[in-house]
Structure formats: structure tokens, C-alpha cells
Motif scaffolding. Structure first.
Motif, mmCIF file in Angstrom:
data_model
loop_
_atom_site.group_PDB
_atom_site.id
_atom_site.type_symbol
_atom_site.label_atom_id
_atom_site.label_comp_id
_atom_site.label_asym_id
_atom_site.label_seq_id
_atom_site.Cartn_x
_atom_site.Cartn_y
_atom_site.Cartn_z
ATOM 1 N N GLU A 1 -20.922 40.859 -18.216
ATOM 2 C CA GLU A 1 -21.227 39.700 -18.936
ATOM 3 C C GLU A 1 -19.899 39.196 -19.951
ATOM 4 O OE1 GLU A 1 -22.927 36.722 -18.932
ATOM 5 O OE2 GLU A 1 -23.579 37.645 -16.967
ATOM 6 N N ARG B 1 -17.136 37.840 -17.855
ATOM 7 C CA ARG B 1 -17.291 36.528 -17.389
ATOM 8 C C ARG B 1 -17.215 35.579 -18.504
ATOM 9 N NH1 ARG B 1 -22.570 39.082 -14.781
ATOM 10 N NH2 ARG B 1 -21.691 39.333 -12.784
ATOM 11 N N GLY B 2 -17.604 36.127 -19.771
ATOM 12 C CA GLY B 2 -17.250 35.468 -20.985
ATOM 13 C C GLY B 2 -15.940 34.968 -21.201
ATOM 14 N N ARG C 1 -15.163 31.860 -18.738
ATOM 15 C CA ARG C 1 -16.095 30.604 -18.724
ATOM 16 C C ARG C 1 -15.314 29.178 -19.029
ATOM 17 N NH1 ARG C 1 -20.931 33.778 -19.241
ATOM 18 N NH2 ARG C 1 -21.758 34.153 -16.852
ATOM 19 N N ALA D 1 -14.043 26.323 -16.875
ATOM 20 C CA ALA D 1 -14.702 25.106 -16.303
ATOM 21 C C ALA D 1 -14.168 23.768 -17.206
ATOM 22 C CB ALA D 1 -16.165 25.429 -16.582
ATOM 23 N N MET E 1 -18.470 35.895 -10.847
ATOM 24 C CA MET E 1 -18.534 35.012 -11.995
ATOM 25 C C MET E 1 -20.129 34.451 -12.230
ATOM 26 S SD MET E 1 -16.217 34.751 -14.185
ATOM 27 C CE MET E 1 -16.757 33.549 -15.034
ATOM 28 N N ASP F 1 -21.368 31.818 -11.514
ATOM 29 C CA ASP F 1 -21.404 30.454 -12.564
ATOM 30 C C ASP F 1 -21.237 29.229 -11.756
ATOM 31 O OD1 ASP F 1 -20.227 28.289 -14.106
ATOM 32 O OD2 ASP F 1 -20.078 29.902 -15.716
ATOM 33 N N ILE G 1 -18.284 26.928 -12.625
ATOM 34 C CA ILE G 1 -16.874 27.269 -11.978
ATOM 35 C C ILE G 1 -16.871 27.077 -10.776
ATOM 36 C CG2 ILE G 1 -15.450 29.302 -12.047
ATOM 37 C CD1 ILE G 1 -15.875 29.741 -14.960
#
Length: 177
Positions: A73, A76-77, A80, A83, A109, A111, A114
Motif C-alpha cells: 500500500e 501504491r500510495g 496514485r 490518476a 496497483m 486501482d 489508474i
């Protein structure tokens, strides 16, 4: 030097981010006697600890899955915000990435925003091929539930995407949104 050993029936590990940017984590080990130790580790050291524990202390492996998820995470942060890039900046970024990196990155991701932004900045055929390649490579696997070798591929893909973005940013090739 005295030999010190501690015997516990079960070991539990809890991991909490220490730094908001995901560079440091606190990990607390506890056993049937209570808290045994709390240490602050870098992201890299946490990965190394997780791999060593899985290899040498089988009972602790399930507890360290939360550590792996926390670190994932944090990775991933870091990205982000991509996007929010403009379409033209997405297109510039996508031109800098090889297909393998993009596939690993989008899979890792987890996400939807994204993924949608990347696909919408490819031709329809390229987007279809990318999705087919992603499915063929990862078969719907959750990146938080795969072996360390595969999770590392996802983290490395994030690093390559960040490096490409930084290169574009530093060269002035990105438009200001």
C-alpha cells in the motif's frame, strides 16, 4: 557472550506505517508472554525480514502477510496521483514504459482509476491486447496474495514508472495541469 533464547508458543507480528510516505514501518512481535520487541524498519528491511521469516520461521509467515500488504500500500500510495495526470501527460508516460512494466504496474496497483486512465490513453486495439496480456500473465491473482518473487516484480514496476515520470518531469516534457 551469553546465549539468550526466548521460547514462545506463538508469535504474532503487527505492522504499522511510521512515516506517511511509506519509507519506514514499526513492527511489533508478541508472543504468549506479551510484547517481545518493537522495531522501526525501512521498507527494504521489512521486505528482507518478511522473506527471512517465511524461510526460517514458518509459524510467523501468515502474520507477516499484513506487513507485505502495508508495504504494498505504501508503494501504491506513491503513484496514485498519476490518476490526475492530463491525457497528454499519460500518453508521454506510456511511451516511456515497456509493455511488461505496464502490465506488472497495472496489476500491482489494484486501482480501477489508474487502469482506466492508462487504457483510455491507448488505442482500442492496444488496450485490448494489454488486458489480454495482463489476464494471461496474472490470471486474476491478487498481488497481495502472491509469492514474494511476484510481489517484488510489482514493486519494481512501480519503481520504473516513478523513474519514468521523474525523468519526464525533470526534463520539462510534462505539461502543467
Amino acid at each position: 557472550m551469553a546465549d539468550l533464547s526466548l521460547h514462545v508458543q506463538a508469535v504474532r507480528a503487527t505492522v504499522e506505517p511510521e512515516a506517511e510516505d511509506g519509507t519506514r514501518f514499526n513492527i511489533s512481535f508478541s508472543g504468549d508472554n506479551g510484547v517481545v520487541a518493537t522495531v522501526s524498519l525501512s521498507r527494504e528491511a521489512l521486505f528482507t525480514l518478511g522473506v527471512e521469516c517465511v524461510q526460517h520461521v514458518p509459524n510467523i509467515a501468515p502474520e507477516l502477510q499484513s506487513a507485505d500488504s502495508a508495504v504494498a500500500e505504501a508503494y501504491r500510495g506513491q503513484v496514485r496521483g498519476l490518476a490526475r495526470l492530463s491525457n497528454s501527460n499519460w500518453q508521454r508516460l506510456l511511451r516511456e514504459l515497456d509493455t511488461g512494466t505496464l502490465i506488472c504496474f497495472l496489476w500491482f496497483m489494484k486501482d480501477a482509476e489508474i487502469l482506466q486512465r492508462a487504457l483510455s490513453n491507448l488505442s482500442q486495439r492496444a488496450a485490448e491486447m494489454l488486458m489480454e496480456d495482463m489476464e494471461a500473465r496474472w490470471h486474476g491473482q491478487d498481488p497481495d496474495q502472491v509469492p514474494e518473487v511476484e510481489a517484488r516484480q510489482g514493486r519494481e514496476a512501480v519503481d520504473r514508472v516513478l523513474a519514468a515520470w521523474r525523468k519526464l518531469h525533470e526534463s520539462g516534457a510534462l505539461e502543467h495541469n
